[in-house]
Scaffold this active site. Sequence first.
Site, PDB file in Angstrom:
ATOM      1  N   ARG A  74      -1.270  -3.088   9.959  1.00 13.60           N
ATOM      2  CA  ARG A  74      -0.526  -4.080   9.192  1.00 13.60           C
ATOM      3  C   ARG A  74       0.897  -3.590   8.885  1.00 13.60           C
ATOM      4  O   ARG A  74       1.591  -4.169   8.048  1.00 13.60           O
ATOM      5  CB  ARG A  74      -1.274  -4.378   7.887  1.00 13.60           C
ATOM      6  CG  ARG A  74      -1.533  -5.862   7.657  1.00 13.60           C
ATOM      7  CD  ARG A  74      -2.387  -6.119   6.435  1.00 13.60           C
ATOM      8  NE  ARG A  74      -1.666  -6.033   5.194  1.00 13.60           N
ATOM      9  CZ  ARG A  74      -1.785  -5.053   4.296  1.00 13.60           C
ATOM     10  NH1 ARG A  74      -2.591  -4.049   4.524  1.00 13.60           N
ATOM     11  NH2 ARG A  74      -1.101  -5.054   3.184  1.00 13.60           N
ATOM     12  N   LYS A  75       1.310  -2.538   9.564  1.00 16.54           N
ATOM     13  CA  LYS A  75       2.661  -2.010   9.376  1.00 16.54           C
ATOM     14  C   LYS A  75       3.626  -2.793  10.251  1.00 16.54           C
ATOM     15  O   LYS A  75       4.124  -2.317  11.274  1.00 16.54           O
ATOM     16  CB  LYS A  75       2.693  -0.519   9.721  1.00 16.54           C
ATOM     17  CG  LYS A  75       1.820   0.326   8.799  1.00 16.54           C
ATOM     18  CD  LYS A  75       1.806   1.781   9.214  1.00 16.54           C
ATOM     19  CE  LYS A  75       0.923   2.604   8.297  1.00 16.54           C
ATOM     20  NZ  LYS A  75       0.843   4.029   8.709  1.00 16.54           N
TER      21      LYS A  75
END
Length: 469
Positions: free
Chosen positions: A311-312
């Site tokens: 989710r970066k």
Amino acid sequence: MKSIPLYFSGQGQQEAEDTGSECPSDVVDVGVVEPKIEPPATQDEDSASSSVSTATGVAPVSLTISGGKQYKYNPQWERAFPWLQFEGNVMFCRYCKAEPHLAGKASSFVLGNPNLKRDTVTKHNASKKHIKCRDVHIIKSTKEHTGTVKSAVSWQNNFPSPYSPPLTMTPPECDLSHTLPPHTLTRLAREWLSEDTLNFDLAGLCVGSREVEARLLCKTPCSVLAGSPFFTAVFTELGCTVAWTQKEGAQLGPDAVTQAAVVRGPARCVLLGERPALNCLARASGIATRCYQLQSIAREAGWHGHVAGTRKTTPGFRLVEKYSMLVGGVSMHRQDLSGMVMLKDNHIWASGSITQAVREARSVCGFSSKIEVECGSREEGIEAALAGADIVMLDNMEPQELHAAAQLLKEEFPSVLIEASGGVTPDSLTGYLSPYVDIISLGCITQGCPVVDFSLKVQKPVTFSKPCP
């Protein structure tokens, strides 16, 4: 009730003194005449109340007698304790048998323990010598396989089928643009155009609305084309058309420059969309190219788990980046916080424990969402699996420590998915490959990823010189 005499042969049994827990499936009430008990021949830290004949190494009885009850071996124990073996009416520990110099040659679980009680098995599982034998045995079985592509192939070829089946990605033949809602493409295109042109387009005065043709050129050989639906959406919003000469997911090159598409429309509109469309395409293709490279490394090594993103992502650009992962052939992982429950270290510390956090998360996510727990040690991984986690993430572990923990968890909890994460790079990926690891997630897929060099070149109009008078 008539007494049933049961006799023992040279076995010092003190189960009457053992006050361990009793499971209904382990016990049957009988009336017995207490046998004559002889002093134990050998004892160890695993079960001070059980021993075996030093002459034979096994006990000839199949029942444990204590307080008028018969204790029978329950095969279901092997599901909770995969190290347990039952042979010749006694129980063995395969870790301790493999490392008798650590367990002690006279250990009851090396020679054979006839004390057929769940409590005996539980105590041995928690004993220090057993844990040491288990760790050494696992490390020995993985040490020679770490760090090389050749070892990963060997692992996969010898990987037992009862664990996780190979995981597959969407075939590149599929039209992945069908995963993108048209209204979402329109909304993003409008937002990008509005960000780039808030007020006047003063340069548009110079070119006007005459029809032009512009060629999209890729100048980074061996790149994977990704993001064409977003590129097209930008120009569609401006009344232009895009004709692609390369398919989404195609590998461009090996020429230094490769034409990928032709854009046609009013000159000022083509130039309005140029920079937003190129920015998106360059970023998307860079991510897809890295994903393709990572996937190739894993497949060439014979590993068939999931290489996954994280989710970066860039705020406001997640849909493009996650879509690019699909084009590159890796897993997108979860889309957002609602997609799956991931309990990270901060969640654990704030809630008090892994068990408490999993219990509370399960009470609201129900059956439709998986729960993943970030664990920094194999002990935390075991707690998470026992609490009911679907996925155990082994975070920031060195490869050798990771492999030992992953094998232990897979053997004890075959249905739990194991994810490796933290500090994995394209250069170090092969060191994390293991048949006991189902998922390897990498933040470098979206962070610090190189972009692909694209340019859009408007073709000069054809002019004819006037004939001489």
